[in-house]
Design a protein around this motif. Structure first.
Motif, PDB file in Angstrom:
ATOM      1  N   GLY A   1      18.047  79.153 -42.729  1.00 55.05           N
ATOM      2  CA  GLY A   1      18.203  77.876 -42.064  1.00 55.05           C
ATOM      3  C   GLY A   1      18.708  77.980 -40.638  1.00 55.05           C
ATOM      4  O   GLY A   1      18.505  77.086 -39.811  1.00 55.05           O
ATOM      5  N   SER A   2      19.360  79.079 -40.317  1.00 52.06           N
ATOM      6  CA  SER A   2      19.993  79.160 -39.005  1.00 52.06           C
ATOM      7  C   SER A   2      19.392  80.229 -38.099  1.00 52.06           C
ATOM      8  O   SER A   2      19.792  80.380 -36.946  1.00 52.06           O
ATOM      9  CB  SER A   2      21.492  79.412 -39.165  1.00 52.06           C
ATOM     10  OG  SER A   2      21.705  80.607 -39.886  1.00 52.06           O
ATOM     11  N   HIS A   3      18.460  81.017 -38.642  1.00 51.61           N
ATOM     12  CA  HIS A   3      17.850  82.060 -37.816  1.00 51.61           C
ATOM     13  C   HIS A   3      16.344  82.073 -38.031  1.00 51.61           C
ATOM     14  O   HIS A   3      15.846  81.585 -39.045  1.00 51.61           O
ATOM     15  CB  HIS A   3      18.399  83.442 -38.173  1.00 51.61           C
ATOM     16  CG  HIS A   3      19.851  83.610 -37.891  1.00 51.61           C
ATOM     17  ND1 HIS A   3      20.838  83.071 -38.698  1.00 51.61           N
ATOM     18  CD2 HIS A   3      20.490  84.259 -36.881  1.00 51.61           C
ATOM     19  CE1 HIS A   3      22.025  83.394 -38.209  1.00 51.61           C
ATOM     20  NE2 HIS A   3      21.846  84.122 -37.101  1.00 51.61           N
ATOM     21  N   THR A   4      15.640  82.680 -37.094  1.00 44.41           N
ATOM     22  CA  THR A   4      14.208  82.872 -37.270  1.00 44.41           C
ATOM     23  C   THR A   4      13.971  84.239 -37.907  1.00 44.41           C
ATOM     24  O   THR A   4      14.463  85.254 -37.420  1.00 44.41           O
ATOM     25  CB  THR A   4      13.483  82.847 -35.907  1.00 44.41           C
ATOM     26  OG1 THR A   4      13.884  81.666 -35.213  1.00 44.41           O
ATOM     27  CG2 THR A   4      11.974  82.866 -36.119  1.00 44.41           C
TER      28      THR A   4
ATOM     29  N   ALA B   1      26.029  82.773 -41.512  1.00 46.67           N
ATOM     30  CA  ALA B   1      25.534  83.274 -42.793  1.00 46.67           C
ATOM     31  C   ALA B   1      25.285  84.779 -42.768  1.00 46.67           C
ATOM     32  O   ALA B   1      25.473  85.473 -43.762  1.00 46.67           O
ATOM     33  CB  ALA B   1      24.259  82.537 -43.184  1.00 46.67           C
ATOM     34  N   VAL B   2      24.869  85.299 -41.629  1.00 48.18           N
ATOM     35  CA  VAL B   2      24.617  86.735 -41.533  1.00 48.18           C
ATOM     36  C   VAL B   2      25.913  87.517 -41.742  1.00 48.18           C
ATOM     37  O   VAL B   2      25.965  88.470 -42.511  1.00 48.18           O
ATOM     38  CB  VAL B   2      23.987  87.089 -40.167  1.00 48.18           C
ATOM     39  CG1 VAL B   2      23.940  88.602 -39.999  1.00 48.18           C
ATOM     40  CG2 VAL B   2      22.588  86.503 -40.053  1.00 48.18           C
ATOM     41  N   SER B   3      26.953  87.103 -41.060  1.00 44.92           N
ATOM     42  CA  SER B   3      28.243  87.773 -41.238  1.00 44.92           C
ATOM     43  C   SER B   3      28.717  87.652 -42.676  1.00 44.92           C
ATOM     44  O   SER B   3      29.238  88.607 -43.260  1.00 44.92           O
ATOM     45  CB  SER B   3      29.308  87.145 -40.332  1.00 44.92           C
ATOM     46  OG  SER B   3      28.814  87.018 -39.021  1.00 44.92           O
ATOM     47  N   LEU B   4      28.504  86.480 -43.233  1.00 47.37           N
ATOM     48  CA  LEU B   4      28.954  86.267 -44.609  1.00 47.37           C
ATOM     49  C   LEU B   4      28.214  87.172 -45.582  1.00 47.37           C
ATOM     50  O   LEU B   4      28.797  87.741 -46.500  1.00 47.37           O
ATOM     51  CB  LEU B   4      28.743  84.799 -45.004  1.00 47.37           C
ATOM     52  CG  LEU B   4      29.800  83.824 -44.488  1.00 47.37           C
ATOM     53  CD1 LEU B   4      29.465  82.391 -44.896  1.00 47.37           C
ATOM     54  CD2 LEU B   4      31.189  84.202 -45.019  1.00 47.37           C
TER      55      LEU B   4
END
Lengths: 206, 206, 206, 206
Positions: free
Chosen positions: D149-152, D91-94
């Motif tokens: 959802g995928s990172h803190t 998601a970050v790259s996106l």
DNA sequence: AATGAATGAGTATTCATTCAT
DNA sequence: CATGAATGAATACTCATTCAT
């Protein structure tokens, strides 16, 4: 300082304002408020449209300008009638006479009638016709009081009734005068009508 | 020639025309002639702008359409008053009563008043209000003749005068009713005024 | 050459000019450039329309007059931040803090924002906001240099990048502040954003 | 019936409406809302002024017409990004990539920017930019949720913060792009900035 | 230095009417 | 019979700017 003596500029400005007012009123008079455009007024008064807005808020403000003139017509009458009342003249005769004078004034003022009609269509603008502080109403009040003070009124009639009914007849005739496009003797008609009405409203004392 | 029997198409056409007329009148009534657009009328009558022009010459033609309806209001009154006159009722009482009925009718018809005002501003369009063949004028004429036939009128008064003066008072009150936005008992006022007037216009015989 | 000593006339002239400027700016501030007329300004500044043209070229010239005032807001900040930098305070903390101060200043200056918007619509008039010689840019430059001198920047970032990005975030928040009509803690938001950004732009050294 | 098949009239009407919209938008784009008159639009769209009012409520309604087009630009992006998210891409790259796409879209749409500015001056008209139902916001929301959802996230940051901050940076760059008249690589700049920001907002897990 | 009267082109908007379909 | 797209002239009002005083 200089409150009396005004510069040429100031005098010219006043003249311009007056010229605009005059032109507008004449046009309203001839064609009716809705059929006169600001450009018409500008052309007739020999200045630019913008300059009219320099002196007046807008079109309806120009209508308002009439009010000032209307009352002036009755100013002379007021003094005269009040004086005669105080001098002891019969109030009934005076009121009859006043109907004649009022109608002569009104019938000669096409403009007043235009405003009248205009204020009927846009009652929110022109309450002018109803102002109780107007010269017209003041004369009427004085005359009604005079009658009520010197005669016995039939049941159901008092001085306010007389004023109100006078106005109704006055306006009714004025209306008819415009509808028929003149052509009858409004003064005589008015005197006859108010005469009959007053005869019926007053109880003759032997 | 099928005068009774008409095709569905013809009937629908008449209905459409009527619907347009009704819608226009209601709108004129509510908002005043100048504040109603053809599109408003089209929308209110559920048809297209173009179609209105199919049935009427133009906007002012729609105003003319009022005439038909106006008279209807007085149709019922005519029969009644003529009958009572023939039955020998006092014409003075009847005229007084008629003033009440007329005012009740008029005050309830905002539309009639609108047309009235409109025809004052555009006298070339709507002389409708003044039609001597109208029910109103016919009743009035009959009543005046009745009075003239049964009473002695004061000098300067005749049956035409009575009709004319009645109308003036009637309209004067109607006008005031609109100006004041209602709020007084027009019927009672009218009866009182015409009562006083007639008292003054007639010479009482012992 | 009398630079200090000026005649009463001259002093009054300067005062008038200043008064006009002030009035104009306040009005632009409140109502937006396009919704303020020269007459409004004349009235607010207590002089005539014509006189404004004596001091300024025209309406847009008055906008230009803002520039002078804008910078003043940052004058105080400059001294303070430069001093703290020299005193050896951490440049990252200082830049974070400066974002807070800048936003507090900007959010309080509706006028500054108005000019900002105005100069976006008419870029030919107001490049003022972008002046690299402004106090704002000078502080920013010093802080960026401070960071670049004391930290290792990630690839692709240098001191100019830091300045530029700071400005973008600053303006972005300011914009949002206006769009949302305030209502959030701009200072805190700005500090958080620039904080995260700087964390990501700097390589932490153990 | 005939919902699919439309008559020539109907099709032509739609074309006219579209032609007006297009002409208006291009003019607003080139000259700014306030510097385009209805007559300009009429001339440019090859129809009469009156006809524009047949299709649109007024000038500001034409601005509103932009909204429809704006969203369309993002329609394609939405599908693509949602699909890639579901496919499990980072998601970050996106989000970083999305910043690039968004800026490419925005920088190509002068018009969008004009509306943006316009709605800043007249915030009561154009809330368009803020619509949470827009494609733009929907993509952004999905990406933020993906990241959350995928990172803190660091303290003080949550998915809403990410969306909001993204938008601020996006707009900030867009603004600067217009101020500087283009001339830098907005796409790269945006990616770098959001990249640094996200790095700082997320706690790296080993 | 200061006034404010005057300009005139410019603005958005309305609407009765026409006419091709 | 019916539609509604299209017209285009008309309207009230605004305002930056000029200039005689």
């Amino acid at each position: 300082m200089k409150s009396k003596q005004m510069t040429g500029r100031q005098r010219q400005a006043l003249e311009t304002k007056s010229r605009i007012r005059q032109a507008a009123l004449e046009l309203f008079d001839r064609n009716g408020f809705d059929n006169v455009s600001m450009e018409d007024i500008a052309e007739a008064s020999g200045c630019s449209v913008g300059n009219i807005y320099h002196y007046f808020q807008g079109k309806s403000d120009l209508v308002g300008a009439v009010t000032d003139n209307v009352d002036a017509s009755y100013r002379g009458l007021e003094e005269r009638y009040l004086a005669r009342l105080e001098a002891g003249e019969d109030a009934v005769s005076l009121m009859t006479e006043f109907m004649g004078d009022a109608l002569m004034t009104d019938c000669g003022e096409e403009l007043l009638f235009r405003c009248f009609i205009h204020s009927l269509e846009y009652p929110e603008q022109g309450t002018l016709v109803l102002d109780p502080e107007s010269k017209y109403m003041r004369i009427l009040k004085a005359l009604s009081e005079g009658i009520a003070g010197s005669h016995t009124l039939r049941e159901g009639f008092d001085e306010d009734t007389l004023s109100w009914d006078f106005m109704v007849i006055n306006r009714g005739i004025l209306l008819q005068w415009r509808i028929e496009g003149g052509g009858f003797d409004a003064e005589a008609k008015g005197k006859a009508m108010i005469g009959a009405y007053l005869k019926g409203a007053i109880i003759d004392e032997q």
